[in-house]
Design an enzyme around this catalytic site. Structure first.
Site, PDB file in Angstrom:
ATOM      1  N   GLY A 237       8.166   2.037  -0.554  1.00  0.00           N
ATOM      2  CA  GLY A 237       7.200   3.064  -0.934  1.00  0.00           C
ATOM      3  C   GLY A 237       7.795   4.224  -1.697  1.00  0.00           C
ATOM      4  O   GLY A 237       7.083   5.153  -2.062  1.00  0.00           O
ATOM      5  N   GLU A 272      13.103  -1.082   2.632  1.00  0.00           N
ATOM      6  CA  GLU A 272      12.714  -2.139   1.692  1.00  0.00           C
ATOM      7  C   GLU A 272      12.135  -1.562   0.405  1.00  0.00           C
ATOM      8  O   GLU A 272      10.956  -1.753   0.113  1.00  0.00           O
ATOM      9  CB  GLU A 272      11.611  -3.014   2.299  1.00  0.00           C
ATOM     10  CG  GLU A 272      11.927  -3.686   3.588  1.00  0.00           C
ATOM     11  CD  GLU A 272      10.691  -4.340   4.207  1.00  0.00           C
ATOM     12  OE1 GLU A 272       9.551  -4.007   3.824  1.00  0.00           O
ATOM     13  OE2 GLU A 272      10.876  -5.174   5.094  1.00  0.00           O
ATOM     14  N   PRO A 273      12.921  -0.833  -0.365  1.00  0.00           N
ATOM     15  CA  PRO A 273      12.372  -0.308  -1.617  1.00  0.00           C
ATOM     16  C   PRO A 273      12.160  -1.426  -2.640  1.00  0.00           C
ATOM     17  O   PRO A 273      12.991  -2.334  -2.742  1.00  0.00           O
ATOM     18  CB  PRO A 273      13.451   0.662  -2.095  1.00  0.00           C
ATOM     19  CG  PRO A 273      14.724   0.103  -1.527  1.00  0.00           C
ATOM     20  CD  PRO A 273      14.357  -0.516  -0.200  1.00  0.00           C
ATOM     21  N   GLY A 274      11.061  -1.364  -3.356  1.00  0.00           N
ATOM     22  CA  GLY A 274      10.806  -2.288  -4.453  1.00  0.00           C
ATOM     23  C   GLY A 274      10.817  -1.498  -5.761  1.00  0.00           C
ATOM     24  O   GLY A 274      11.777  -1.530  -6.531  1.00  0.00           O
ATOM     25  N   ARG A 275       9.737  -0.740  -5.953  1.00  0.00           N
ATOM     26  CA  ARG A 275       9.575   0.049  -7.175  1.00  0.00           C
ATOM     27  C   ARG A 275      10.822   0.869  -7.528  1.00  0.00           C
ATOM     28  O   ARG A 275      11.248   0.899  -8.678  1.00  0.00           O
ATOM     29  CB  ARG A 275       8.383   1.002  -6.972  1.00  0.00           C
ATOM     30  CG  ARG A 275       8.055   1.877  -8.175  1.00  0.00           C
ATOM     31  CD  ARG A 275       7.015   2.946  -7.795  1.00  0.00           C
ATOM     32  NE  ARG A 275       5.944   2.391  -6.991  1.00  0.00           N
ATOM     33  CZ  ARG A 275       4.862   1.783  -7.488  1.00  0.00           C
ATOM     34  NH1 ARG A 275       4.699   1.707  -8.789  1.00  0.00           N
ATOM     35  NH2 ARG A 275       3.947   1.289  -6.692  1.00  0.00           N
ATOM     36  N   ARG A 311      -1.072  -2.215 -15.010  1.00  0.00           N
ATOM     37  CA  ARG A 311      -1.102  -1.023 -14.154  1.00  0.00           C
ATOM     38  C   ARG A 311      -2.039   0.080 -14.654  1.00  0.00           C
ATOM     39  O   ARG A 311      -2.816   0.613 -13.866  1.00  0.00           O
ATOM     40  CB  ARG A 311       0.311  -0.465 -13.923  1.00  0.00           C
ATOM     41  CG  ARG A 311       1.219  -1.432 -13.137  1.00  0.00           C
ATOM     42  CD  ARG A 311       2.498  -0.763 -12.653  1.00  0.00           C
ATOM     43  NE  ARG A 311       2.255   0.144 -11.552  1.00  0.00           N
ATOM     44  CZ  ARG A 311       2.276   1.453 -11.628  1.00  0.00           C
ATOM     45  NH1 ARG A 311       2.585   2.052 -12.752  1.00  0.00           N
ATOM     46  NH2 ARG A 311       2.001   2.185 -10.572  1.00  0.00           N
ATOM     47  N   CYS A 341     -10.677  -7.302 -25.093  1.00  0.00           N
ATOM     48  CA  CYS A 341     -12.000  -6.764 -25.344  1.00  0.00           C
ATOM     49  C   CYS A 341     -12.592  -6.078 -24.107  1.00  0.00           C
ATOM     50  O   CYS A 341     -13.567  -6.559 -23.534  1.00  0.00           O
ATOM     51  CB  CYS A 341     -12.902  -7.901 -25.811  1.00  0.00           C
ATOM     52  SG  CYS A 341     -14.345  -7.300 -26.661  1.00  0.00           S
ATOM     53  N   TYR A 370       6.166  -4.007 -10.873  1.00  0.00           N
ATOM     54  CA  TYR A 370       4.766  -4.406 -10.938  1.00  0.00           C
ATOM     55  C   TYR A 370       4.283  -4.481 -12.390  1.00  0.00           C
ATOM     56  O   TYR A 370       3.145  -4.172 -12.708  1.00  0.00           O
ATOM     57  CB  TYR A 370       3.893  -3.463 -10.083  1.00  0.00           C
ATOM     58  CG  TYR A 370       4.434  -3.345  -8.675  1.00  0.00           C
ATOM     59  CD1 TYR A 370       4.314  -4.417  -7.799  1.00  0.00           C
ATOM     60  CD2 TYR A 370       5.124  -2.213  -8.246  1.00  0.00           C
ATOM     61  CE1 TYR A 370       4.850  -4.348  -6.513  1.00  0.00           C
ATOM     62  CE2 TYR A 370       5.662  -2.138  -6.967  1.00  0.00           C
ATOM     63  CZ  TYR A 370       5.514  -3.210  -6.108  1.00  0.00           C
ATOM     64  OH  TYR A 370       6.052  -3.143  -4.844  1.00  0.00           O
TER      65      TYR A 370
HETATM   66  C1  LIG Z   1       5.380  -4.038  -1.528  1.00  0.00           C
HETATM   67  C2  LIG Z   1       6.218  -3.937  -0.316  1.00  0.00           C
HETATM   68  C3  LIG Z   1       7.400  -3.181  -0.326  1.00  0.00           C
HETATM   69  C4  LIG Z   1       7.866  -2.398  -1.529  1.00  0.00           C
HETATM   70  O1  LIG Z   1       7.036  -1.349  -1.870  1.00  0.00           O
HETATM   71  P1  LIG Z   1       7.453  -0.342  -3.039  1.00  0.00           P
HETATM   72  O2  LIG Z   1       6.339   0.619  -3.082  1.00  0.00           O
HETATM   73  O3  LIG Z   1       7.570  -1.149  -4.277  1.00  0.00           O
HETATM   74  O4  LIG Z   1       8.749   0.261  -2.638  1.00  0.00           O
HETATM   75  C5  LIG Z   1       8.171  -3.170   0.824  1.00  0.00           C
HETATM   76  N1  LIG Z   1       7.797  -3.854   1.923  1.00  0.00           N
HETATM   77  C6  LIG Z   1       6.665  -4.589   1.969  1.00  0.00           C
HETATM   78  C7  LIG Z   1       6.324  -5.331   3.200  1.00  0.00           C
HETATM   79  C8  LIG Z   1       5.837  -4.647   0.857  1.00  0.00           C
HETATM   80  O5  LIG Z   1       4.718  -5.372   0.903  1.00  0.00           O
END
Ligand SMILES: *Cc1c(COP(=O)(O)O)cnc(C)c1O
Length: 411
Positions: A237, A272-275, A311, A341, A370
């Site tokens: 997050g 668990e960072p993604g973004r 997005r 369109c 994303y």
């Molecule tokens: C999507 C997700 C994340 C990553 O979220 P970000 O906002 O990209 O950091 C981490 N854990 C779980 C379970 C997710 O579904």
């Protein structure tokens, strides 16, 4: 050379090597995704350095490209997956399934089958459950291995409006049911952790609410006695500055707040960072094909669309844009849109951009998370190529799709 964890906390579009981007667009065509794999490594290393004794897993769904996964693994990262395809792609990229986590959200049968088969060979794999039905379905598959319980921290945090909505009940075991579910998991499986993933895109202002949710996980760990737990996982997050004047997340302060929120637990902290890991490592290059002076605005038509990156259309997201071909031209308000369109197919409304001309190359920033993962073939568009930058070299990490790729699965 700076070490990876001393890298700058923010990378703006203007920090990229613009002449090089233009060369890449000429060489590989547009629209083109560019992923700086060194920046992926930097982001992972910097984030990890802020949480010295925590384990940082990369949430693969932000960008599951092989080159990205390999970059994360290269700097010692681990991978969190939320679907069977993500598990498969992580394994193919060389991840050790024993160090992976699979977060099951209303998992289809094939996802569970895949995870259980993978765990049979790799007993270190952890399956995170958010519903007791998932436990039943795992038991039906004779699974008795590692389980983490995803907690819905929303209950009881009245001022935290969004967490209390029905939509968010989709995620995690309702807070008050967790002790009972933990008892069952301890009896029938191997309870290894508690988990929560509260939101996404948290920057400085959102941090306090984020930490309130995290505090509930720490509280629950103490309540169910965490002495036999390996980890408390507080999810991802963490946000990145999309707007030019947004400040980057202060990682040190964030780490301290997260630690304080979790409080005293024996288990290891996991994140668990993604973004955060991939957003500013990626951008899209797109060519201007149309300039139209309308009464109220200058319309700038480009070859990227909401099929390339959804997005802005889906979330109303702001992405920085830059005229790579002529960054020094006088800024002019431009409404930049693609070939699809629908009026949702617009990347910027009346945005001051160095006055674009037909043939110019524009960059759309912070497209690394994303972005490609949500790209589609809408409008029967082949998906774009992706170029990876690493150690000064550029290489195609995903080839451009062809019209044949669009039609090949039809019978
Ligand atoms: C999507 C997700 C994340 C990553 O979220 P970000 O906002 O990209 O950091 C981490 N854990 C779980 C379970 C997710 O579904």
């Amino acid at each position: 050379m700076t070490t990876f964890d001393e890298s700058p906390a923010v990378r703006r579009l203007t920090d990229w090597d613009l002449p090089r981007l233009e060369t890449l667009a000429d060489e590989y065509g547009t629209p083109l995704y560019v992923m700086d794999l060194d920046r992926v490594k930097e982001n992972y290393a910097r984030f990890s350095a802020a949480f010295p004794d925590a384990e940082v897993m990369y949430a693969a769904k932000a960008h599951t490209g092989k080159a990205v996964l390999e970059a994360v693994l290269d700097v010692g990262g681990e991978i969190e997956c939320a679907a069977w395809g993500e598990l498969e792609r992580s394994v193919q990229a060389g991840a050790d399934p024993n160090a992976m986590q699979y977060t099951a959200v209303n998992p289809p049968d094939h996802d569970l089958d895949y995870a259980v088969d993978l765990a049979a060979e790799n007993p270190g794999l952890t399956i995170t459950i958010g519903a007791t039905d998932t436990l039943d379905r795992l038991a039906e598959r004779d699974y008795d291995g590692r389980i983490a319980i995803r907690i819905n921290p929303g209950i009881g945090t009245g001022h935290h409006e969004k967490v209390a909505t029905g939509a968010d009940a989709k995620f995690g075991i309702p807070y008050e049911q967790v002790p009972e579910v933990a008892k069952r998991v301890r009896e029938e499986f191997d309870l290894v952790g508690l988990h929560s993933h509260a939101g996404s895109g948290v920057l400085t202002e959102g941090l306090e609410d984020h930490c309130k949710a995290i505090a509930r996980v720490g509280e629950m760990a103490r309540r169910i006695d965490d002495s036999d737990l390996e980890f408390v996982d507080v999810g991802g997050g963490y946000g990145v500055p999309y707007r030019e004047d947004d400040e980057p997340l202060d990682l040190e302060r964030t780490a301290k707040m997260v630690r304080d929120a979790v409080g005293d637990v024996e288990a290891t902290l996991k994140l668990e960072p993604g973004r955060y890991i991939v957003a500013d490592a990626g951008l899209i290059l797109t060519e201007v094909n149309t300039i139209k002076e309308a009464p109220d605005s200058t319309v700038v038509g480009v070859d990227a669309s909401l099929a390339t990156m959804v997005r802005p259309a889906m979330f109303g997201s702001y992405h920085p844009m830059l005229n790579v071909s002529a960054p020094d031209r006088e800024p002019h308000p431009a409404t930049v849109g693609g070939p699809v369109c629908t009026s949702a197919d617009v990347f910027a409304h009346d945005r001051p951009i160095a006055r674009p001309e037909r043939g110019d190359m524009l960059a759309i920033g912070n497209a690394g998370s994303y972005g490609y993962e949500l790209a589609s073939q809408f409008h029967s568009q082949p998906r774009p190529a992706e170029v990876g930058l690493e150690d000064g070299e550029a290489r195609v990490v995903r080839r451009r799709e062809t019209l044949e790729d669009v039609t090949r699965v039809e019978q």
